[in-house]
Motif scaffolding. Sequence first.
Motif, mmCIF file in Angstrom:
data_model
loop_
_atom_site.group_PDB
_atom_site.id
_atom_site.type_symbol
_atom_site.label_atom_id
_atom_site.label_comp_id
_atom_site.label_asym_id
_atom_site.label_seq_id
_atom_site.Cartn_x
_atom_site.Cartn_y
_atom_site.Cartn_z
ATOM 1 N N ARG A 63 0.831 -1.206 0.000
ATOM 2 C CA ARG A 63 0.000 0.000 0.000
ATOM 3 C C ARG A 63 0.870 1.262 0.000
ATOM 4 O O ARG A 63 0.605 2.216 -0.745
ATOM 5 C CB ARG A 63 -0.920 -0.025 1.221
ATOM 6 N N THR A 64 1.916 1.270 0.806
ATOM 7 C CA THR A 64 2.825 2.418 0.838
ATOM 8 C C THR A 64 3.496 2.628 -0.512
ATOM 9 O O THR A 64 3.624 3.759 -0.991
ATOM 10 C CB THR A 64 3.903 2.207 1.921
ATOM 11 N N GLY A 65 3.920 1.537 -1.140
ATOM 12 C CA GLY A 65 4.552 1.648 -2.452
ATOM 13 C C GLY A 65 3.612 2.193 -3.511
ATOM 14 O O GLY A 65 4.012 2.982 -4.369
ATOM 15 N N ARG A 66 2.348 1.782 -3.447
ATOM 16 C CA ARG A 66 1.366 2.286 -4.419
ATOM 17 C C ARG A 66 1.144 3.787 -4.245
ATOM 18 O O ARG A 66 1.055 4.529 -5.226
ATOM 19 C CB ARG A 66 0.051 1.530 -4.256
ATOM 20 N N TYR A 67 1.042 4.220 -2.978
ATOM 21 C CA TYR A 67 0.861 5.655 -2.741
ATOM 22 C C TYR A 67 2.078 6.442 -3.233
ATOM 23 O O TYR A 67 1.938 7.497 -3.858
ATOM 24 C CB TYR A 67 0.644 5.927 -1.247
ATOM 25 N N ALA A 68 3.264 5.943 -2.926
ATOM 26 C CA ALA A 68 4.479 6.645 -3.345
ATOM 27 C C ALA A 68 4.593 6.701 -4.867
ATOM 28 O O ALA A 68 5.004 7.717 -5.439
ATOM 29 C CB ALA A 68 5.710 5.959 -2.749
ATOM 30 N N ALA A 69 4.235 5.607 -5.533
ATOM 31 C CA ALA A 69 4.291 5.575 -7.000
ATOM 32 C C ALA A 69 3.324 6.575 -7.611
ATOM 33 O O ALA A 69 3.654 7.290 -8.565
ATOM 34 C CB ALA A 69 3.998 4.163 -7.502
ATOM 35 N N ALA A 70 2.100 6.624 -7.061
ATOM 36 C CA ALA A 70 1.101 7.549 -7.599
ATOM 37 C C ALA A 70 1.502 9.001 -7.369
ATOM 38 O O ALA A 70 1.440 9.839 -8.278
ATOM 39 C CB ALA A 70 -0.261 7.261 -6.974
ATOM 40 N N GLY A 182 13.133 4.752 -3.565
ATOM 41 C CA GLY A 182 11.909 4.004 -3.284
ATOM 42 C C GLY A 182 11.957 3.342 -1.919
ATOM 43 O O GLY A 182 10.965 3.337 -1.178
ATOM 44 N N ALA A 183 13.126 2.796 -1.577
ATOM 45 C CA ALA A 183 13.290 2.207 -0.253
ATOM 46 C C ALA A 183 13.163 3.266 0.828
ATOM 47 O O ALA A 183 12.596 3.021 1.899
ATOM 48 C CB ALA A 183 14.645 1.510 -0.161
ATOM 49 N N GLY A 184 13.686 4.465 0.560
ATOM 50 C CA GLY A 184 13.584 5.544 1.536
ATOM 51 C C GLY A 184 12.145 5.921 1.825
ATOM 52 O O GLY A 184 11.762 6.140 2.987
ATOM 53 N N ALA A 185 11.314 6.002 0.779
ATOM 54 C CA ALA A 185 9.901 6.307 0.982
ATOM 55 C C ALA A 185 9.226 5.230 1.820
ATOM 56 O O ALA A 185 8.402 5.521 2.697
ATOM 57 C CB ALA A 185 9.207 6.444 -0.377
ATOM 58 N N ALA A 186 9.580 3.959 1.572
ATOM 59 C CA ALA A 186 8.986 2.865 2.341
ATOM 60 C C ALA A 186 9.430 2.894 3.799
ATOM 61 O O ALA A 186 8.633 2.661 4.714
ATOM 62 C CB ALA A 186 9.357 1.531 1.696
ATOM 63 N N LEU A 187 10.703 3.186 4.036
ATOM 64 C CA LEU A 187 11.209 3.239 5.411
ATOM 65 C C LEU A 187 10.555 4.362 6.202
ATOM 66 O O LEU A 187 10.420 4.276 7.429
ATOM 67 C CB LEU A 187 12.726 3.425 5.399
ATOM 68 N N LEU A 188 10.129 5.401 5.509
ATOM 69 C CA LEU A 188 9.462 6.515 6.182
ATOM 70 C C LEU A 188 8.008 6.201 6.534
ATOM 71 O O LEU A 188 7.530 6.606 7.597
ATOM 72 C CB LEU A 188 9.499 7.761 5.287
ATOM 73 N N ALA A 189 7.311 5.492 5.656
ATOM 74 C CA ALA A 189 5.860 5.412 5.787
ATOM 75 C C ALA A 189 5.290 4.012 5.960
ATOM 76 O O ALA A 189 4.128 3.871 6.354
ATOM 77 C CB ALA A 189 5.211 6.064 4.563
ATOM 78 N N ALA A 190 6.032 2.963 5.655
ATOM 79 C CA ALA A 190 5.480 1.609 5.727
ATOM 80 C C ALA A 190 5.414 1.125 7.174
ATOM 81 O O ALA A 190 6.141 1.622 8.043
ATOM 82 C CB ALA A 190 6.331 0.655 4.894
ATOM 83 N N PRO A 191 4.541 0.157 7.468
ATOM 84 C CA PRO A 191 4.492 -0.414 8.818
ATOM 85 C C PRO A 191 5.848 -0.992 9.210
ATOM 86 O O PRO A 191 6.489 -1.683 8.403
ATOM 87 C CB PRO A 191 3.429 -1.517 8.695
ATOM 88 N N VAL A 273 14.785 9.577 5.113
ATOM 89 C CA VAL A 273 15.071 10.976 4.761
ATOM 90 C C VAL A 273 16.432 11.087 4.076
ATOM 91 O O VAL A 273 16.588 11.796 3.074
ATOM 92 C CB VAL A 273 15.025 11.857 6.024
ATOM 93 N N SER A 274 17.421 10.388 4.598
ATOM 94 C CA SER A 274 18.769 10.459 4.031
ATOM 95 C C SER A 274 18.806 9.896 2.610
ATOM 96 O O SER A 274 19.430 10.475 1.715
ATOM 97 C CB SER A 274 19.738 9.687 4.932
ATOM 98 N N LEU A 275 18.123 8.785 2.384
ATOM 99 C CA LEU A 275 18.107 8.176 1.051
ATOM 100 C C LEU A 275 17.403 9.065 0.032
ATOM 101 O O LEU A 275 17.856 9.223 -1.104
ATOM 102 C CB LEU A 275 17.436 6.811 1.112
ATOM 103 N N LEU A 276 16.292 9.660 0.437
ATOM 104 C CA LEU A 276 15.564 10.540 -0.474
ATOM 105 C C LEU A 276 16.383 11.791 -0.792
ATOM 106 O O LEU A 276 16.455 12.219 -1.950
ATOM 107 C CB LEU A 276 14.221 10.923 0.138
ATOM 108 N N ALA A 277 16.998 12.373 0.227
ATOM 109 C CA ALA A 277 17.831 13.559 -0.003
ATOM 110 C C ALA A 277 19.030 13.224 -0.884
ATOM 111 O O ALA A 277 19.434 14.021 -1.752
ATOM 112 C CB ALA A 277 18.299 14.131 1.332
ATOM 113 N N GLY A 278 19.609 12.035 -0.687
ATOM 114 C CA GLY A 278 20.728 11.624 -1.536
ATOM 115 C C GLY A 278 20.323 11.487 -2.984
ATOM 116 O O GLY A 278 21.071 11.870 -3.896
ATOM 117 N N GLY A 279 19.116 10.953 -3.242
ATOM 118 C CA GLY A 279 18.636 10.838 -4.612
ATOM 119 C C GLY A 279 18.446 12.187 -5.273
ATOM 120 O O GLY A 279 18.772 12.375 -6.456
ATOM 121 N N VAL A 280 17.923 13.154 -4.520
ATOM 122 C CA VAL A 280 17.745 14.506 -5.061
ATOM 123 C C VAL A 280 19.100 15.107 -5.423
ATOM 124 O O VAL A 280 19.285 15.682 -6.509
ATOM 125 C CB VAL A 280 17.004 15.394 -4.048
#
Length: 355
Positions: A63-70, A182-191, A273-280
């Motif tokens: 579910r978290t991955g689907r939200y992040a993808a959308a 993508g892993a960073g988004a999951a680590l932030l929001a997934a159960p 947060v670190s993974l997402l910032a690194g990607g940017v």
Amino acid sequence: MSTREELQVPKAEFRSYYGRPILKEPTWKVPDVPLYLFLGGMAGSSATMAALADLTGNPGLARTGRYAAALGSTASVVALVHDLHRPTRFLNMLRVFKPTSPLSVGSWILAPFSGAASASAVSALTGILPAWGRAAGVASGVLGPALSTYTAVLLADTAIPAWHEYHRELPFVFGGSALASGAGAALLAAPPAEVEPARRMAVLGAGIELAAATRIERTGGIVGEPYRTGRPRRLMAAGRILTGLGAGLAVAGRRSRWVSDRNSRLLSAAAGVSLLAGGVCTRFGVFYAGRVSAADPKYVVVPQRERVAAQTGGAGDVSALAPDEGSATAKTGGATGPGSPPSPGSPPSPGSPPA
């Protein structure tokens, strides 16, 4: 010609080409295009992660991955349309499918992916048509790897030296960075109970990205110089540090008798947060390196001279490649991006927009 006479000939100063740069600098907007590159990659890897999580019994992660993808794909399209000024320009890209054009192929990847990812996210959020939602999730997951890497092909298909020279490495940089984001988004929001696959994904993506980025910065001679100097160097270094730190925190955040549930959640959030910032930072670093290499004639002329010298055994006449007022020889770009040199007296036209 004697050796003494050859030494008396001054080396060319790479200043201009008829008063202009040899290549047209990309006219793409900042931050629109770098964010478009980042968001599309994150969305693609999130969709693939969601599809696999659904198949392996991790509904929260799916579910978290689907939200992040959308969200990522929608924001990516918004950034692209803002750069194009008018939505109709993006729609015009879908009038024809041309397999030999990364721009055309990319448009036909982004459009169906965004639709499928949004449908899957809406179904997951509302519970409406769950079977169709899962099918849309699988479709976006299949398209995910292509969405994560086609922008690297798009950049490499131009004549911009810092992009074209690394056509083999850039897809790995973008693909690895997309996995880490993508892993960073999951680590932030997934159960917390379902993030273990995201931890492994973070380590894999970081490893791929760091290996490919290091190869770019250590090879390529003078063409790799933009990645080692100025703003691109600082951004690429920040990307490496943040991505490596994020992967380390992802591993350290595993729950154990030494790491409490609370600390695990904190470490996972910090890793995300670190993974997402690194990607940017990585996307901005690659983008600015291309701009630098387009603005300085030496990144075009010196590699050309080296290729001519290699082909002629060092005995060829390469004076025609000097970017002075009397020379008209220059590298030109392909039809899919900026790079063609302007004719004397005519203003440079903007490069083709990315998709």
